[in-house]
Design a protein around this motif. Structure first.
Motif, PDB file in Angstrom:
ATOM      1  N   LEU A 134       0.876  -1.160   0.000  1.00 27.33           N
ATOM      2  CA  LEU A 134       0.000   0.000   0.000  1.00 27.33           C
ATOM      3  C   LEU A 134       0.921   1.219   0.000  1.00 27.33           C
ATOM      4  O   LEU A 134       1.786   1.337   0.869  1.00 27.33           O
ATOM      5  N   ILE A 135       0.771   2.086  -0.996  1.00 24.15           N
ATOM      6  CA  ILE A 135       1.691   3.209  -1.147  1.00 24.15           C
ATOM      7  C   ILE A 135       0.905   4.449  -1.553  1.00 24.15           C
ATOM      8  O   ILE A 135      -0.031   4.373  -2.349  1.00 24.15           O
ATOM      9  N   ARG A 136       1.298   5.573  -0.995  1.00 24.81           N
ATOM     10  CA  ARG A 136       0.624   6.837  -1.292  1.00 24.81           C
ATOM     11  C   ARG A 136       1.472   7.656  -2.264  1.00 24.81           C
ATOM     12  O   ARG A 136       2.679   7.795  -2.101  1.00 24.81           O
ATOM     13  N   SER A 137       0.797   8.229  -3.248  1.00 24.77           N
ATOM     14  CA  SER A 137       1.467   9.067  -4.235  1.00 24.77           C
ATOM     15  C   SER A 137       1.551  10.500  -3.714  1.00 24.77           C
ATOM     16  O   SER A 137       0.546  11.080  -3.316  1.00 24.77           O
ATOM     17  N   GLU A 164       8.726   5.572  -4.878  1.00 27.54           N
ATOM     18  CA  GLU A 164       8.357   6.727  -5.677  1.00 27.54           C
ATOM     19  C   GLU A 164       9.619   7.465  -6.085  1.00 27.54           C
ATOM     20  O   GLU A 164      10.427   7.836  -5.229  1.00 27.54           O
ATOM     21  N   GLU A 165       9.775   7.660  -7.392  1.00 29.63           N
ATOM     22  CA  GLU A 165      10.933   8.386  -7.892  1.00 29.63           C
ATOM     23  C   GLU A 165      10.804   9.866  -7.510  1.00 29.63           C
ATOM     24  O   GLU A 165       9.734  10.460  -7.660  1.00 29.63           O
ATOM     25  N   ARG A 166      11.872  10.414  -7.016  1.00 26.94           N
ATOM     26  CA  ARG A 166      11.846  11.764  -6.453  1.00 26.94           C
ATOM     27  C   ARG A 166      11.478  12.850  -7.472  1.00 26.94           C
ATOM     28  O   ARG A 166      10.678  13.735  -7.182  1.00 26.94           O
ATOM     29  N   ASP A 222       6.780   9.231 -10.281  1.00 23.18           N
ATOM     30  CA  ASP A 222       6.231   7.964 -10.771  1.00 23.18           C
ATOM     31  C   ASP A 222       6.618   6.877  -9.777  1.00 23.18           C
ATOM     32  O   ASP A 222       7.622   7.002  -9.071  1.00 23.18           O
ATOM     33  N   PHE A 223       5.843   5.800  -9.749  1.00 21.04           N
ATOM     34  CA  PHE A 223       6.249   4.630  -8.975  1.00 21.04           C
ATOM     35  C   PHE A 223       7.185   3.799  -9.840  1.00 21.04           C
ATOM     36  O   PHE A 223       6.917   3.575 -11.021  1.00 21.04           O
ATOM     37  N   ILE A 224       8.278   3.343  -9.259  1.00 20.05           N
ATOM     38  CA  ILE A 224       9.211   2.444  -9.934  1.00 20.05           C
ATOM     39  C   ILE A 224       9.106   1.092  -9.229  1.00 20.05           C
ATOM     40  O   ILE A 224       9.267   1.010  -8.012  1.00 20.05           O
ATOM     41  N   LEU A 225       8.806   0.061  -9.990  1.00 15.95           N
ATOM     42  CA  LEU A 225       8.634  -1.279  -9.440  1.00 15.95           C
ATOM     43  C   LEU A 225       9.690  -2.185 -10.057  1.00 15.95           C
ATOM     44  O   LEU A 225       9.855  -2.194 -11.278  1.00 15.95           O
ATOM     45  N   SER A 226      10.424  -2.907  -9.233  1.00 12.91           N
ATOM     46  CA  SER A 226      11.438  -3.869  -9.689  1.00 12.91           C
ATOM     47  C   SER A 226      10.998  -5.256  -9.255  1.00 12.91           C
ATOM     48  O   SER A 226      10.569  -5.450  -8.115  1.00 12.91           O
TER      49      SER A 226
END
Length: 111
Positions: free
Chosen positions: A6-9, A76-78, A82-86
């Protein structure tokens, strides 16, 4: 058994859930672990807004049924926010002759 997040933008102040969100109940050893999806959380109901549900990755015809998209990292990329998912494509212990585990990087652009 599978990782979810769960992540907030900070871009739009909305909460998102990234997980193996299935159309039906799982079975056995918490399978299937595909598809990997993202959906926006409805703050009133604490459920996922169905119209926002988006598939990040799903199994292909070449993948065994037990392919897993469940062990991932997301941040979240600073600069772009954008969210970066690996994630590495993984296979359950029941898959024989496992193919190489490719590594993927996804950029999730949010509204």
């Amino acid at each position: 058994c599978a990782i979810s997040r769960l992540i907030r933008s900070s871009k739009n102040k909305r909460w998102y859930w990234i997980a193996n969100i299935l159309d039906q109940p799982g079975y056995g050893d918490c399978d299937p672990r595909h598809p990997l999806r993202i959906g926006e959380l409805d703050p009133k109901t604490l459920g996922i807004k169905k119209e926002t549900l988006t598939t990040i990755e799903d199994k292909t015809a070449d993948d065994p049924e037990q392919v897993r998209f469940s062990n991932f990292l997301v941040y979240e990329e600073r600069v772009t926010r954008d969210f970066i998912l690996s994630m590495q494509k993984d296979y359950s212990e029941f898959v024989t002759g496992k193919p190489p585990r490719p590594f993927y990087r996804y950029r999730l652009r949010l509204p």
